[in-house]
Design a protein around this motif. Structure first.
Motif, PDB file in Angstrom:
ATOM      1  N   GLU A 258       0.843  -1.186   0.000  1.00 50.86           N
ATOM      2  CA  GLU A 258       0.000   0.000   0.000  1.00 50.86           C
ATOM      3  C   GLU A 258       0.883   1.242   0.000  1.00 50.86           C
ATOM      4  OE1 GLU A 258      -3.660   1.963   2.522  1.00 50.86           O
ATOM      5  OE2 GLU A 258      -3.347  -0.213   2.579  1.00 50.86           O
ATOM      6  N   GLY A 259       0.516   2.218  -0.820  1.00 51.61           N
ATOM      7  CA  GLY A 259       1.264   3.467  -0.916  1.00 51.61           C
ATOM      8  C   GLY A 259       2.312   3.470  -2.018  1.00 51.61           C
ATOM      9  N   ASP A 260       2.543   2.331  -2.666  1.00 51.93           N
ATOM     10  CA  ASP A 260       3.556   2.243  -3.725  1.00 51.93           C
ATOM     11  C   ASP A 260       3.109   2.958  -4.996  1.00 51.93           C
ATOM     12  OD1 ASP A 260       5.387   0.771  -2.250  1.00 51.93           O
ATOM     13  OD2 ASP A 260       4.899  -1.154  -3.179  1.00 51.93           O
TER      14      ASP A 260
ATOM     15  N   GLY B  38      -3.530   0.485  -2.921  1.00 52.46           N
ATOM     16  CA  GLY B  38      -4.476   1.116  -2.011  1.00 52.46           C
ATOM     17  C   GLY B  38      -4.708   2.583  -2.335  1.00 52.46           C
ATOM     18  N   ALA B  39      -5.486   3.232  -1.478  1.00 54.82           N
ATOM     19  CA  ALA B  39      -5.872   4.629  -1.708  1.00 54.82           C
ATOM     20  C   ALA B  39      -4.688   5.582  -1.638  1.00 54.82           C
ATOM     21  CB  ALA B  39      -6.941   5.038  -0.694  1.00 54.82           C
ATOM     22  N   SER B  40      -3.620   5.200  -0.946  1.00 51.47           N
ATOM     23  CA  SER B  40      -2.468   6.094  -0.805  1.00 51.47           C
ATOM     24  C   SER B  40      -1.407   5.882  -1.879  1.00 51.47           C
ATOM     25  CB  SER B  40      -1.833   5.922   0.580  1.00 51.47           C
ATOM     26  OG  SER B  40      -1.371   4.592   0.751  1.00 51.47           O
ATOM     27  N   GLY B  41      -1.609   4.910  -2.764  1.00 54.47           N
ATOM     28  CA  GLY B  41      -0.652   4.651  -3.834  1.00 54.47           C
ATOM     29  C   GLY B  41      -1.147   5.165  -5.162  1.00 54.47           C
ATOM     30  N   SER B  42      -0.367   4.886  -6.210  1.00 58.82           N
ATOM     31  CA  SER B  42      -0.791   5.305  -7.543  1.00 58.82           C
ATOM     32  C   SER B  42      -0.279   4.342  -8.602  1.00 58.82           C
ATOM     33  CB  SER B  42      -0.307   6.725  -7.855  1.00 58.82           C
ATOM     34  OG  SER B  42       1.102   6.779  -7.884  1.00 58.82           O
TER      35      SER B  42
ATOM     36  N   TYR C 177     -11.408   2.945  -8.618  1.00 59.07           N
ATOM     37  CA  TYR C 177      -9.970   3.206  -8.469  1.00 59.07           C
ATOM     38  C   TYR C 177      -9.462   4.357  -9.345  1.00 59.07           C
ATOM     39  CZ  TYR C 177      -9.844  -1.388  -6.198  1.00 59.07           C
ATOM     40  OH  TYR C 177     -10.057  -2.462  -5.358  1.00 59.07           O
TER      41      TYR C 177
ATOM     42  N   GLU D 220      -9.244   7.506  -8.842  1.00 58.17           N
ATOM     43  CA  GLU D 220      -8.427   8.507  -8.124  1.00 58.17           C
ATOM     44  C   GLU D 220      -6.965   8.106  -8.024  1.00 58.17           C
ATOM     45  OE1 GLU D 220      -9.542  11.305  -5.979  1.00 58.17           O
ATOM     46  OE2 GLU D 220     -11.450  11.310  -7.050  1.00 58.17           O
ATOM     47  N   ARG D 221      -6.696   6.808  -8.007  1.00 60.93           N
ATOM     48  CA  ARG D 221      -5.315   6.339  -7.828  1.00 60.93           C
ATOM     49  C   ARG D 221      -4.671   5.842  -9.115  1.00 60.93           C
ATOM     50  NH1 ARG D 221      -7.068   1.086  -4.230  1.00 60.93           N
ATOM     51  NH2 ARG D 221      -8.597   2.563  -3.505  1.00 60.93           N
TER      52      ARG D 221
END
Length: 187
Positions: A20-22, A43-47, A70, A72-73
């Motif tokens: 997550e976050g990657d 996850g929401a914090s990754g892209s 998904y 947004e990411r």
């Protein structure tokens, strides 16, 4: 029983690697399966940035991403994977996926080519961060021929073993030129 298609095999390793976050890249979006997997994993914090040169592939990938919430990411780009360096910084990407060949269900005359595929791999290696993973599904035979496979494998074999770990697998008992899964880890 699982069929262990090449994409399933590669997804197994990708799933154990991406956090997550990657930041991840799908260099050949196709029908969006790898893009969707990467978007779930980061996850929401990754892209995720997905590339394809075919409008049909871009639209199908966007449709899948939107349906799962998904958007947004995920950025889906109508551009060649050789230009991925314009969208991500050096040493920042955790995972890059490639599926070489043609778009399943699409025009078989539009396929990845040896020269640009090797260029894209080179660019991707520059973008990968330490311990980053590159997954390559290499298809050959039939419509796609063998030149691309041979060039990619020759290129991977020459990578500096102090900088990269290259693992090439094969479907040893499958007939008719089965695909080759390969992985590169940046050391």
């Amino acid at each position: 029983m699982k069929k262990y298609q090449i994409t399933e095999w590669c997804h197994h390793f990708i799933g154990g690697h991406v956090l997550e976050g990657d930041i991840c890249i799908d260099a050949t979006a196709g029908n969006g399966h790898d893009t969707l997997l990467l978007a779930e994993l980061v996850g929401a914090s990754g892209s995720v940035i997905a590339f394809d040169i075919q409008e049909q592939a871009v639209q199908e990938t966007k449709r899948k991403i939107d349906a799962c919430g998904y958007a947004e990411r995920t950025e889906v780009v109508l551009d060649s994977h050789v230009h991925m360096g314009a969208y991500a910084k050096e040493n920042t990407v955790s995972c890059i996926t490639f599926n070489f060949g043609y778009l399943p269900g699409g025009d078989h005359t539009l396929a990845t080519k040896a020269d640009t595929s090797v260029q894209a791999i080179e660019e991707g290696l520059r973008l990968l961060k330490k311990d980053g993973l590159m997954s390559l599904c290499i298809y050959s035979g039939g419509d796609s021929g063998f030149e691309e496979k041979e060039r990619i494998l020759a290129y991977l074999k020459e990578l500096d073993p102090k900088k990269y770990l290259v693992i090439v697998s094969e479907y040893y008992n499958r007939p008719n030129h089965p695909p080759v899964p390969a992985f590169v880890i940046k050391l």
